[in-house]
Write a protein that holds these residues in place. Structure first.
Motif, PDB file in Angstrom:
ATOM      1  N   UNK A  16       0.822  -1.206   0.000  1.00  0.00           N
ATOM      2  CA  UNK A  16       0.000   0.000   0.000  1.00  0.00           C
ATOM      3  C   UNK A  16       0.858   1.258   0.000  1.00  0.00           C
ATOM      4  N   UNK A  17       2.011   1.181   0.635  1.00  0.00           N
ATOM      5  CA  UNK A  17       2.912   2.322   0.652  1.00  0.00           C
ATOM      6  C   UNK A  17       3.547   2.613  -0.692  1.00  0.00           C
ATOM      7  N   UNK A  18       3.487   1.664  -1.607  1.00  0.00           N
ATOM      8  CA  UNK A  18       4.118   1.843  -2.916  1.00  0.00           C
ATOM      9  C   UNK A  18       3.146   2.282  -4.006  1.00  0.00           C
ATOM     10  N   UNK A  19       1.883   2.462  -3.666  1.00  0.00           N
ATOM     11  CA  UNK A  19       0.901   2.885  -4.665  1.00  0.00           C
ATOM     12  C   UNK A  19       0.433   4.303  -4.375  1.00  0.00           C
ATOM     13  N   UNK A  20       0.097   5.014  -5.434  1.00  0.00           N
ATOM     14  CA  UNK A  20      -0.345   6.393  -5.270  1.00  0.00           C
ATOM     15  C   UNK A  20      -1.863   6.538  -5.290  1.00  0.00           C
TER      16      UNK A  20
ATOM     17  N   UNK B 171      -2.294   3.092   7.082  1.00  0.00           N
ATOM     18  CA  UNK B 171      -2.706   4.274   6.336  1.00  0.00           C
ATOM     19  C   UNK B 171      -4.024   3.967   5.622  1.00  0.00           C
ATOM     20  N   UNK B 172      -5.131   3.948   6.370  1.00  0.00           N
ATOM     21  CA  UNK B 172      -6.406   3.540   5.779  1.00  0.00           C
ATOM     22  C   UNK B 172      -6.911   4.473   4.694  1.00  0.00           C
ATOM     23  N   UNK B 173      -6.391   5.703   4.626  1.00  0.00           N
ATOM     24  CA  UNK B 173      -6.841   6.631   3.581  1.00  0.00           C
ATOM     25  C   UNK B 173      -6.519   6.091   2.195  1.00  0.00           C
TER      26      UNK B 173
ATOM     27  N   UNK C  32     -12.921   1.978   6.464  1.00  0.00           N
ATOM     28  CA  UNK C  32     -13.288   2.071   5.054  1.00  0.00           C
ATOM     29  C   UNK C  32     -14.480   1.156   4.829  1.00  0.00           C
ATOM     30  N   UNK C  33     -15.154   1.357   3.719  1.00  0.00           N
ATOM     31  CA  UNK C  33     -16.314   0.508   3.395  1.00  0.00           C
ATOM     32  C   UNK C  33     -15.852  -0.923   3.191  1.00  0.00           C
ATOM     33  N   UNK C  34     -16.713  -1.861   3.562  1.00  0.00           N
ATOM     34  CA  UNK C  34     -16.353  -3.263   3.374  1.00  0.00           C
ATOM     35  C   UNK C  34     -17.595  -4.115   3.224  1.00  0.00           C
ATOM     36  N   UNK C  35     -17.386  -5.221   2.535  1.00  0.00           N
ATOM     37  CA  UNK C  35     -18.430  -6.226   2.347  1.00  0.00           C
ATOM     38  C   UNK C  35     -17.843  -7.560   2.777  1.00  0.00           C
ATOM     39  N   UNK C  36     -18.529  -8.244   3.682  1.00  0.00           N
ATOM     40  CA  UNK C  36     -18.170  -9.606   4.068  1.00  0.00           C
ATOM     41  C   UNK C  36     -19.102 -10.544   3.317  1.00  0.00           C
TER      42      UNK C  36
ATOM     43  N   UNK D  63      -9.869  -9.926  -0.169  1.00  0.00           N
ATOM     44  CA  UNK D  63      -9.222 -10.896   0.709  1.00  0.00           C
ATOM     45  C   UNK D  63     -10.101 -12.119   0.866  1.00  0.00           C
ATOM     46  N   UNK D  64      -9.448 -13.263   1.056  1.00  0.00           N
ATOM     47  CA  UNK D  64     -10.157 -14.526   1.230  1.00  0.00           C
ATOM     48  C   UNK D  64      -9.595 -15.252   2.446  1.00  0.00           C
ATOM     49  N   UNK D  65     -10.471 -15.839   3.235  1.00  0.00           N
ATOM     50  CA  UNK D  65     -10.115 -16.714   4.341  1.00  0.00           C
ATOM     51  C   UNK D  65      -9.257 -15.985   5.379  1.00  0.00           C
ATOM     52  N   UNK D  66      -8.068 -16.496   5.679  1.00  0.00           N
ATOM     53  CA  UNK D  66      -7.209 -15.885   6.695  1.00  0.00           C
ATOM     54  C   UNK D  66      -6.810 -14.463   6.319  1.00  0.00           C
ATOM     55  N   UNK D  67      -6.805 -14.146   5.035  1.00  0.00           N
ATOM     56  CA  UNK D  67      -6.445 -12.791   4.618  1.00  0.00           C
ATOM     57  C   UNK D  67      -7.466 -11.762   5.095  1.00  0.00           C
ATOM     58  N   UNK D  68      -8.699 -12.180   5.367  1.00  0.00           N
ATOM     59  CA  UNK D  68      -9.687 -11.251   5.932  1.00  0.00           C
ATOM     60  C   UNK D  68      -9.231 -10.799   7.317  1.00  0.00           C
ATOM     61  N   UNK D  69      -8.756 -11.750   8.128  1.00  0.00           N
ATOM     62  CA  UNK D  69      -8.216 -11.404   9.449  1.00  0.00           C
ATOM     63  C   UNK D  69      -6.982 -10.524   9.297  1.00  0.00           C
ATOM     64  N   UNK D  70      -6.165 -10.807   8.293  1.00  0.00           N
ATOM     65  CA  UNK D  70      -4.982  -9.990   8.037  1.00  0.00           C
ATOM     66  C   UNK D  70      -5.377  -8.541   7.774  1.00  0.00           C
ATOM     67  N   UNK D  71      -6.431  -8.319   7.008  1.00  0.00           N
ATOM     68  CA  UNK D  71      -6.898  -6.954   6.743  1.00  0.00           C
ATOM     69  C   UNK D  71      -7.319  -6.291   8.052  1.00  0.00           C
ATOM     70  N   UNK D  72      -8.033  -7.014   8.898  1.00  0.00           N
ATOM     71  CA  UNK D  72      -8.463  -6.452  10.192  1.00  0.00           C
ATOM     72  C   UNK D  72      -7.255  -6.137  11.071  1.00  0.00           C
ATOM     73  N   UNK D  73      -6.247  -7.014  11.059  1.00  0.00           N
ATOM     74  CA  UNK D  73      -5.026  -6.754  11.837  1.00  0.00           C
ATOM     75  C   UNK D  73      -4.303  -5.520  11.284  1.00  0.00           C
ATOM     76  N   UNK D  74      -4.210  -5.403   9.973  1.00  0.00           N
ATOM     77  CA  UNK D  74      -3.551  -4.244   9.374  1.00  0.00           C
ATOM     78  C   UNK D  74      -4.287  -2.961   9.756  1.00  0.00           C
ATOM     79  N   UNK D  75      -5.611  -2.964   9.640  1.00  0.00           N
ATOM     80  CA  UNK D  75      -6.397  -1.766   9.937  1.00  0.00           C
ATOM     81  C   UNK D  75      -6.257  -1.357  11.400  1.00  0.00           C
ATOM     82  N   UNK D  76      -6.000  -2.323  12.281  1.00  0.00           N
ATOM     83  CA  UNK D  76      -5.848  -2.041  13.709  1.00  0.00           C
ATOM     84  C   UNK D  76      -4.458  -1.533  14.072  1.00  0.00           C
ATOM     85  N   UNK D  77      -3.507  -1.601  13.144  1.00  0.00           N
ATOM     86  CA  UNK D  77      -2.134  -1.144  13.413  1.00  0.00           C
ATOM     87  C   UNK D  77      -2.089   0.368  13.558  1.00  0.00           C
ATOM     88  N   UNK D  78      -1.229   0.836  14.445  1.00  0.00           N
ATOM     89  CA  UNK D  78      -1.087   2.280  14.646  1.00  0.00           C
ATOM     90  C   UNK D  78      -0.541   2.978  13.406  1.00  0.00           C
TER      91      UNK D  78
END
Length: 147
Positions: free
Chosen positions: A22-26, A51-53, A88-92, A33-48
């Protein structure tokens, strides 16, 4: 972005890879995300330092439950799954016959994350092994998140 180590993934390394990507894109992105990657997204979003913007939305398909009785051996660090609202908006998208998460638990994730919930009846883990191939409805959901 492709993650490494699919058989024994470590959540922290997946989160770091997502942050690096995400830091490399403008432009704003929509995560899929699928399966465990959904939890990964939640873990990333919870990080201090997240950069959710940069994220316009997330399509979270068949989130698995790392505390569930059918969760496979190998993945490390995904439990507990963060329960904070995603910035951010999300669909499960979940199934009532997924062996890796109960529909009740998928509903809990969607509610905690502030996600729209789409339930696919008798769809298993919503992957090729459960009989899925090209998925026009999935592309439609991604398009909704992009707009």
């Amino acid at each position: 972005m492709h993650q490494s180590e699919w058989d024994t993934p470590e959540c922290a390394s997946w989160v770091a890879r997502l942050a690096e990507t995400l830091g490399s894109v403008d432009a704003p992105v929509v995560l899929a995300a699928h399966s465990a990657a959904c939890a990964m997204v939640a873990h990333w979003a919870a990080c201090q330092d997240a950069e959710p913007a940069r994220v316009r939305g997330a399509l979270l398909v068949a989130p698995s439950d790392p505390a569930g009785s059918n969760y496979p051996r190998g993945p490390v660090g995904f439990d507990p799954v963060p329960q904070g609202r995603l910035p951010f908006r999300s669909i499960v998208v979940a199934s009532d016959t997924d062996p890796y998460v109960t529909l009740g638990r998928a509903r809990e994730y969607a509610a905690a994350w502030g996600s729209e919930l789409v339930v696919l009846p008798e769809a298993g883990h919503i992957n090729v092994a459960s009989g899925h191939g090209p998925w026009p409805a999935g592309f439609d959901m991604l398009a909704r998140l992009r707009s």
